[in-house]
Write a protein that holds these residues in place. Structure first.
Motif, mmCIF file in Angstrom:
data_model
loop_
_atom_site.group_PDB
_atom_site.id
_atom_site.type_symbol
_atom_site.label_atom_id
_atom_site.label_comp_id
_atom_site.label_asym_id
_atom_site.label_seq_id
_atom_site.Cartn_x
_atom_site.Cartn_y
_atom_site.Cartn_z
ATOM 1 N N VAL A 20 0.835 -1.212 0.000
ATOM 2 C CA VAL A 20 0.000 0.000 0.000
ATOM 3 C C VAL A 20 0.865 1.256 0.000
ATOM 4 O O VAL A 20 0.529 2.252 -0.650
ATOM 5 N N SER A 21 1.993 1.210 0.698
ATOM 6 C CA SER A 21 2.877 2.382 0.751
ATOM 7 C C SER A 21 3.434 2.718 -0.629
ATOM 8 O O SER A 21 3.531 3.894 -0.999
ATOM 9 N N ILE A 22 3.803 1.698 -1.388
ATOM 10 C CA ILE A 22 4.320 1.942 -2.743
ATOM 11 C C ILE A 22 3.226 2.554 -3.615
ATOM 12 O O ILE A 22 3.461 3.544 -4.329
ATOM 13 N N ALA A 23 2.012 1.982 -3.536
ATOM 14 C CA ALA A 23 0.886 2.522 -4.315
ATOM 15 C C ALA A 23 0.558 3.948 -3.888
ATOM 16 O O ALA A 23 0.338 4.830 -4.732
ATOM 17 N N ALA A 24 0.557 4.193 -2.574
ATOM 18 C CA ALA A 24 0.241 5.529 -2.066
ATOM 19 C C ALA A 24 1.303 6.545 -2.478
ATOM 20 O O ALA A 24 0.984 7.699 -2.782
ATOM 21 N N GLY A 25 2.567 6.109 -2.494
ATOM 22 C CA GLY A 25 3.635 7.027 -2.900
ATOM 23 C C GLY A 25 3.507 7.444 -4.351
ATOM 24 O O GLY A 25 3.706 8.616 -4.698
ATOM 25 N N ILE A 26 3.161 6.491 -5.211
ATOM 26 C CA ILE A 26 3.035 6.782 -6.643
ATOM 27 C C ILE A 26 1.793 7.629 -6.925
ATOM 28 O O ILE A 26 1.869 8.702 -7.545
ATOM 29 N N ILE A 27 0.647 7.153 -6.463
ATOM 30 C CA ILE A 27 -0.608 7.867 -6.747
ATOM 31 C C ILE A 27 -0.702 9.170 -5.945
ATOM 32 O O ILE A 27 -1.232 10.173 -6.430
ATOM 33 N N GLY A 28 -0.159 9.172 -4.727
ATOM 34 C CA GLY A 28 -0.156 10.407 -3.941
ATOM 35 C C GLY A 28 0.601 11.521 -4.648
ATOM 36 O O GLY A 28 0.204 12.685 -4.613
ATOM 37 N N SER A 29 1.705 11.163 -5.322
ATOM 38 C CA SER A 29 2.474 12.169 -6.071
ATOM 39 C C SER A 29 1.629 12.749 -7.201
ATOM 40 O O SER A 29 1.638 13.972 -7.438
ATOM 41 N N LEU A 139 -1.474 -2.973 -7.344
ATOM 42 C CA LEU A 139 -0.153 -2.348 -7.442
ATOM 43 C C LEU A 139 0.488 -2.666 -8.794
ATOM 44 O O LEU A 139 1.126 -1.792 -9.406
ATOM 45 N N VAL A 140 0.315 -3.890 -9.277
ATOM 46 C CA VAL A 140 0.844 -4.264 -10.594
ATOM 47 C C VAL A 140 0.191 -3.403 -11.685
ATOM 48 O O VAL A 140 0.872 -2.913 -12.605
ATOM 49 N N VAL A 141 -1.125 -3.197 -11.576
ATOM 50 C CA VAL A 141 -1.843 -2.354 -12.552
ATOM 51 C C VAL A 141 -1.306 -0.922 -12.519
ATOM 52 O O VAL A 141 -1.054 -0.306 -13.559
ATOM 53 N N ILE A 142 -1.115 -0.381 -11.308
ATOM 54 C CA ILE A 142 -0.601 0.988 -11.165
ATOM 55 C C ILE A 142 0.785 1.112 -11.788
ATOM 56 O O ILE A 142 1.069 2.052 -12.546
ATOM 57 N N LEU A 143 1.675 0.166 -11.482
ATOM 58 C CA LEU A 143 3.029 0.207 -12.037
ATOM 59 C C LEU A 143 2.999 0.092 -13.556
ATOM 60 O O LEU A 143 3.747 0.798 -14.252
ATOM 61 N N PHE A 144 2.128 -0.772 -14.079
ATOM 62 C CA PHE A 144 2.011 -0.941 -15.532
ATOM 63 C C PHE A 144 1.590 0.371 -16.191
ATOM 64 O O PHE A 144 2.207 0.813 -17.180
ATOM 65 N N LEU A 180 -7.276 5.475 -10.753
ATOM 66 C CA LEU A 180 -6.195 4.894 -9.949
ATOM 67 C C LEU A 180 -6.222 5.453 -8.535
ATOM 68 O O LEU A 180 -5.962 4.733 -7.564
ATOM 69 N N CYS A 181 -6.553 6.740 -8.438
ATOM 70 C CA CYS A 181 -6.667 7.381 -7.124
ATOM 71 C C CYS A 181 -7.766 6.701 -6.298
ATOM 72 O O CYS A 181 -7.576 6.391 -5.114
ATOM 73 N N SER A 182 -8.924 6.457 -6.934
ATOM 74 C CA SER A 182 -10.052 5.859 -6.208
ATOM 75 C C SER A 182 -9.704 4.453 -5.707
ATOM 76 O O SER A 182 -10.029 4.087 -4.570
ATOM 77 N N LEU A 183 -9.025 3.655 -6.541
ATOM 78 C CA LEU A 183 -8.671 2.295 -6.128
ATOM 79 C C LEU A 183 -7.580 2.301 -5.051
ATOM 80 O O LEU A 183 -7.584 1.465 -4.140
ATOM 81 N N THR A 184 -6.645 3.252 -5.150
ATOM 82 C CA THR A 184 -5.605 3.367 -4.115
ATOM 83 C C THR A 184 -6.215 3.776 -2.782
ATOM 84 O O THR A 184 -5.804 3.300 -1.715
#
Length: 271
Positions: A20-29, A139-144, A180-184
């Motif tokens: 969750v932290s990795i997803a939050a860091g990416i989408i939070g930015s 997280l895989v979807v977000i990174l992709f 992506l924001c909503s799913l994160t």
């Protein structure tokens, strides 16, 4: 201290905290550079409507919250292009209506015995294997998405007019960021709850923004900071038997305060 790592629930909590932290860091930015903080807060609280409906109809909580949050994101995206000047009004309206729908469905649920506080303030120590699979997949979807379309996301985030002139479909990528924001937001609810989720998406990013020279660096640094804050808060909550979500946010807020203090002292010493 290391003995707590032998417990399965603690291993699951650490794994989910990192994901969750990795997803939050990416989408939070992306949320911060697109100035979507209030909008993300609206989606977070609106998703409670999906939680209430999921409890009432007996479907998985994550599924109900995700569908509701995605619906809210699509609606807000549509409104932002049609009624941009009144966006704050509609966010407030959707925020309140989503929460009201959730409360009503919870009230109507026969024999209701779900721990409401776990959704308001998080329950990372109660995470299941299914939760881990769902979060890992997202997280895989977000990174992709971020890797494949990082140039388009960068252009839309910093200068939408320039992006439009380059032929980039701004509406599509703006909506994609919102989805992506909503799913994160939904997966972050398991860690810190919907009341505190916006802090997890913004505090590490605020510090990372000061330390980075590009969006990629901001995502990387904020992800690392999120992991440190989440795991730090998790261990403190375990040892002092306090709510994990609140503990994670207090660790984050304290770190931000120390960073601001250190930055001010550093600037004064160079005068």
């Amino acid at each position: 201290m290391m003995d707590i790592l032998t417990y399965t629930f603690m291993q699951n909590a650490i794994l989910v905290g990192v994901l969750v932290s990795i997803a939050a860091g990416i989408i939070g930015s992306l949320i911060v550079v697109n100035r979507m903080v209030f909008l993300a807060g609206g989606i977070a609280h609106t998703s409670y409507g999906g939680i209430g409906m999921a409890i009432y109809f007996g479907i998985p909580i994550f599924l109900g919250a995700s569908l509701f949050a995605v619906g809210a994101a699509l609606l807000l995206s549509f409104i932002s292009f049609k009624q941009k000047n009144r966006m704050d009004t509609f966010i407030g309206l959707i925020w309140a209506v989503g929460m009201a729908i959730g409360v009503i469905f919870v009230d109507l649920t026969p024999g209701y015995n779900v721990d409401l506080m776990s959704y308001l303030f998080g329950s990372i120590l109660a995470v299941s294997r299914d939760d881990i699979y769902f979060i890992a997949t997202l997280l895989v979807v977000i990174l992709f998405v971020v890797i494949i379309w990082h140039r388009d996301l960068l252009a839309v985030s910093y200068d939408s007019e320039y992006a439009s002139l380059r032929g980039i479909n701004v509406k599509v990528f703006y909506t994609l960021i919102l989805l992506l924001c909503s799913l994160t937001v939904v997966i972050s609810i398991k860690v810190v709850g919907l009341i505190l989720v916006i802090a997890l998406l913004t505090i590490p990013v605020y510090i990372a923004e000061k330390l980075s020279a590009s969006l990629f660096q901001m995502m990387a640094i904020s992800s690392v900071l999120s992991i440190v804050f989440t795991l730090g808060g998790l261990f403190i909550s375990y040892y002092f038997n306090i709510t994990s979500g609140a503990s994670i946010i207090m660790v984050s807020a304290t770190s931000m305060g120390l960073y601001l203090l250190g930055d001010k002292v550093l600037k004064m010493s160079h005068r």
